[in-house]
Design an enzyme around this catalytic site. Structure first.
Site, PDB file in Angstrom:
ATOM      1  N   LYS A 172      31.068  94.370  34.972  1.00  0.00           N
ATOM      2  CA  LYS A 172      30.008  94.923  34.138  1.00  0.00           C
ATOM      3  C   LYS A 172      29.082  93.799  33.661  1.00  0.00           C
ATOM      4  O   LYS A 172      29.537  92.809  33.077  1.00  0.00           O
ATOM      5  CB  LYS A 172      30.602  95.620  32.920  1.00  0.00           C
ATOM      6  N   HIS A 303      32.429 107.476  43.231  1.00  0.00           N
ATOM      7  CA  HIS A 303      32.507 106.935  41.879  1.00  0.00           C
ATOM      8  C   HIS A 303      33.623 107.636  41.124  1.00  0.00           C
ATOM      9  O   HIS A 303      33.798 108.850  41.229  1.00  0.00           O
ATOM     10  CB  HIS A 303      31.189 107.161  41.134  1.00  0.00           C
TER      11      HIS A 303
END
Length: 381
Positions: A172, A303
């Site tokens: 991230k 995902h």
């Protein structure tokens, strides 16, 4: 399939370390699991996407209980895809009127997954075969460790994921150039031969920031840059960022509807396309999109960042469609995933074996996650 019982389970599990991204953090793990049972006593399981904001779990479960379960109970359903299409049309106006088509879509996606799991169990087939996967034994699929936090946590989580068998890692970023570079440099300094690294901005940049930052990220041989822009930005913005980036772009978890996916493919700005089967479409709508992605020469990478039911459904979808895509596996602790998927979801040298048992490949036991259930609803025909 004569559906006589529909159940929803709202689950909440505390975690010690929040899962951080550019727009916020998850301070607990949540899931809404669904179970559909037919007149022969066979059950199928699904999952509704609800990981952000976590307060949405109860609402989405109630949407299922109130609007979707009545369209299942007492019905004889032979074709889950036809049922999904009919119900999607029926729910469309309700979603518009409520101003939340995404919540209705996610609730419907979970029901669709449960129907497919039930149908595959009745047929005695693993889901990937039920979905029309390749003949013969299903070989393993590549996977990657996802949800890796920024700063010094990133390197520590990469090392832990490597020890657990992963060879690809997604980190991230989107917290400012200095902080992002400081996160990535130690990871790449320690990267081993053959390993892949991706980054996820979670829609955190505007056009100007994205066009500049993808150039900055050219320092690193990234496999992809995920969601550098908001999903609803126009195609020309995505094309501009793609043209400035040395690494392919990835997106799809926040696209909803076959038209949006086909427009993204036509725009030619994504190298990796990432539908979330628990957020929109279930298996019925995700399968044709995934096949179109692979047919266009791009990679289908499902995902997922939720509980064990959706994780296994994503594995079966990728196993059925194949192509060059990877399976996303959240590397953060989540008992709602590990208690259900753990027995069959094992990573070895970057690969995950595909279950051969009927349906999802496991027989979920509600008692196993019972201590995390905060609300449960059962309706019968």
């Amino acid at each position: 399939m004569h559906i006589i019982r529909a159940e929803s389970f709202i689950c909440r599990a505390p975690i010690d370390t929040p899962v951080v991204n550019a727009f916020g953090a998850m301070t607990e793990r949540v899931a809404v699991f669904l179970r559909l049972t037919d007149a022969d006593g066979v059950s199928g399981w699904g999952e509704i996407w609800c990981n952000f904001p976590t307060i949405g779990a109860e609402h989405r479960a109630r949407l299922f209980d109130t609007f979707i379960a009545p369209r299942l109970l007492g019905q004889h359903i032979d074709n889950p895809a036809a049922w999904w299409a009919e119900t999607d049309r029926a729910l469309h106006l309700w979603g518009l009127q409520a101003g939340e088509p995404g919540a209705f879509s996610a609730a419907l996606a979970g029901a669709d997954l449960a129907l497919h799991d039930l149908a595959a169990r009745r047929a005695g087939l693993p889901l990937w075969r039920w979905f029309g996967g390749p003949g013969g034994h299903g070989g393993p699929v590549p996977a990657y460790a996802s949800g890796l936090n920024p700063d010094t946590q990133a390197l520590a989580q990469v090392e832990a994921a490597r020890a657990a068998g992963h060879r690809a890692f997604k980190i991230k970023i989107g917290f400012g150039e200095q902080r992002d570079i400081a996160t990535l440099r130690p990871v790449f300094a320690a990267r081993q031969a053959g390993e892949r690294v991706m980054v996820d901005i979670n829609q955190g940049w505007d056009l100007r920031s994205a066009a500049r930052m993808v150039g900055v990220l050219g320092e690193f041989p990234l496999t992809w840059i995920e969601e550098p822009l908001a999903a609803d930005r126009p195609a020309w913005e995505w094309a501009q960022v793609a043209g400035a980036s040395a690494a392919p772009l990835a997106a799809g978890e926040n696209l909803r509807g076959a038209l949006e996916f086909h427009q993204a493919l036509a725009g030619n700005h994504l190298g990796f396309v990432q539908p979330d089967c628990c957020k929109w479409g279930g298996a019925s709508a995700t399968l044709p999109v995934a096949r179109a992605v692979v047919g266009s020469g791009r990679a289908y990478c499902p995902h997922f960042l939720g509980g064990g039911i959706g994780q296994l459904a994503s594995l079966h979808l990728l196993a059925a469609v194949r192509g060059p895509g990877l399976l996303e596996i959240d590397a953060n602790p989540n008992p709602l995933r590990s208690l259900l998927a753990g027995p069959v979801l094992r990573v070895a040298d970057g690969m995950v074996a595909v279950p051969e048992a009927p349906g999802l490949g496991i027989e979920p036991d509600a008692a196993s996650f019972g201590r995390y259930v905060v609300a449960r609803t059962a309706r019968e025909a």
